[in-house]
Design a protein around this motif. Structure first.
Motif: not given
Length: 295
Positions: A188-210
């Motif tokens: 359950a924690a993995e599902a929450i974490l994955k969704q939060e990460i994906i939402e943050h990735l959507k907002a990243l500048d296209a040139n930002c690599q992590v």
């Protein structure tokens, strides 16, 4: 950022060796290596002994760029030398292995089921020193102990906020929101974490690599969407307390997820081993982790 190093990290086979035990975890690492607390009088002697352990690993003929992409260093290690070179220079110039620096300063007390990172004082100054020492990337760890959406969101917010500043300074940030392998509701924690990460990735500048360092998931290939994301250079897995055998078995089931192991890498190594025995065991360990990473 060195583009040759970036391309190596993104495209080459191999895994990351985590040699970044901090002050809190160093006594346990030394004990596992056969050096009890009674063997050193103070912190200075302790860190010297763990540097000798790390140097022995880095200098081993088994520790090669063909199987190891990068090594994560503790801050004190960055300022120490191996064979007359600063540790990062030795890794890259002598071994062809990328140097990564642990930048977090430990964890806060548990709140909302998680442990956020402590404030990183003088991060700009630390990154300036890292640039002088030719560091490629950074790593910072926080811990999730409950499937608490508020807490997990706070961890991901913090990781991305600091990670973007590190990327802007010219480094590859590795974000490490570790999920405790012993928690009852890990999936359950993995599902929450994955969704939060994906939402943050959507907002990243296209040139930002992590990059991300994540606990091996309960569902195979669960993090595939993150691995394939255009802003993500690589996703690596921590062993999290699993034995090397168990960690390798779990890792091998996750396509394109590679290892970043610490305890699982050094398992069985001992200060009193002959160089032949030490190198042979390290070679077997590295080969098994490499094999699991390229499945």
């Amino acid at each position: 950022m060195n583009m040759l190093q970036l391309e190596r990290m993104k495209n080459d086979n191999g895994f990351i060796a985590a040699l970044d035990q901090s002050g809190g975890s160093t006594p346990k690492a030394l004990a596992s290596y056969g050096i009890p607390k009674e063997a050193y009088a103070d912190e200075a002697e302790m860190f010297q002994m763990v540097h000798e352990m790390r140097s022995r690993i880095m200098k081993s003929p088994a520790f090669t760029k063909e199987r190891i992409l990068a090594a994560i260093l503790f801050e004190k290690t960055m300022d120490l030398k191996v064979d007359g070179k600063y540790s990062a220079d030795y890794l890259w110039e002598a071994k062809g292995i990328l140097p990564i620096l642990k930048v977090d300063k430990g964890l806060l007390d548990l709140e909302n089921g998680v442990q956020l990172m402590k404030t990183i004082p003088d991060l700009d100054a630390l990154l300036a020193r890292a640039k002088e020492r030719h560091i490629f990337g950074t790593k910072m760890r926080s811990v999730i102990k409950e499937a608490n959406k508020t807490g997990i969101k706070a961890i991901v917010d913090q990781q991305f906020e600091i990670g973007k500043a590190i990327a802007a300074a010219g480094f590859m940030p590795i974000l490490e929101p570790e999920i405790d392998i012993h928690m009852a509701n890990k999936q359950a924690a993995e599902a929450i974490l994955k969704q939060e990460i994906i939402e943050h990735l959507k907002a990243l500048d296209a040139n930002c690599q992590v990059m991300f360092k994540l606990t091996i998931p309960e569902v195979d290939n669960f993090y595939e969407e993150i691995i394939q994301h255009t802003n993500v250079a690589r996703v690596v897995a921590l062993s999290g307390g699993y034995s090397r055998k168990e960690a390798n078995e779990k890792l091998a089931k996750n396509h394109k997820l590679i290892a970043s192991f610490s305890r699982a890498l050094t398992e069985g190594l001992n200060v009193d081993q002959s160089e032949e025995a030490f190198n042979n065991l390290l070679d077997e360990s590295i080969q098994s982790i490499y094999d699991a990473s390229i499945m």
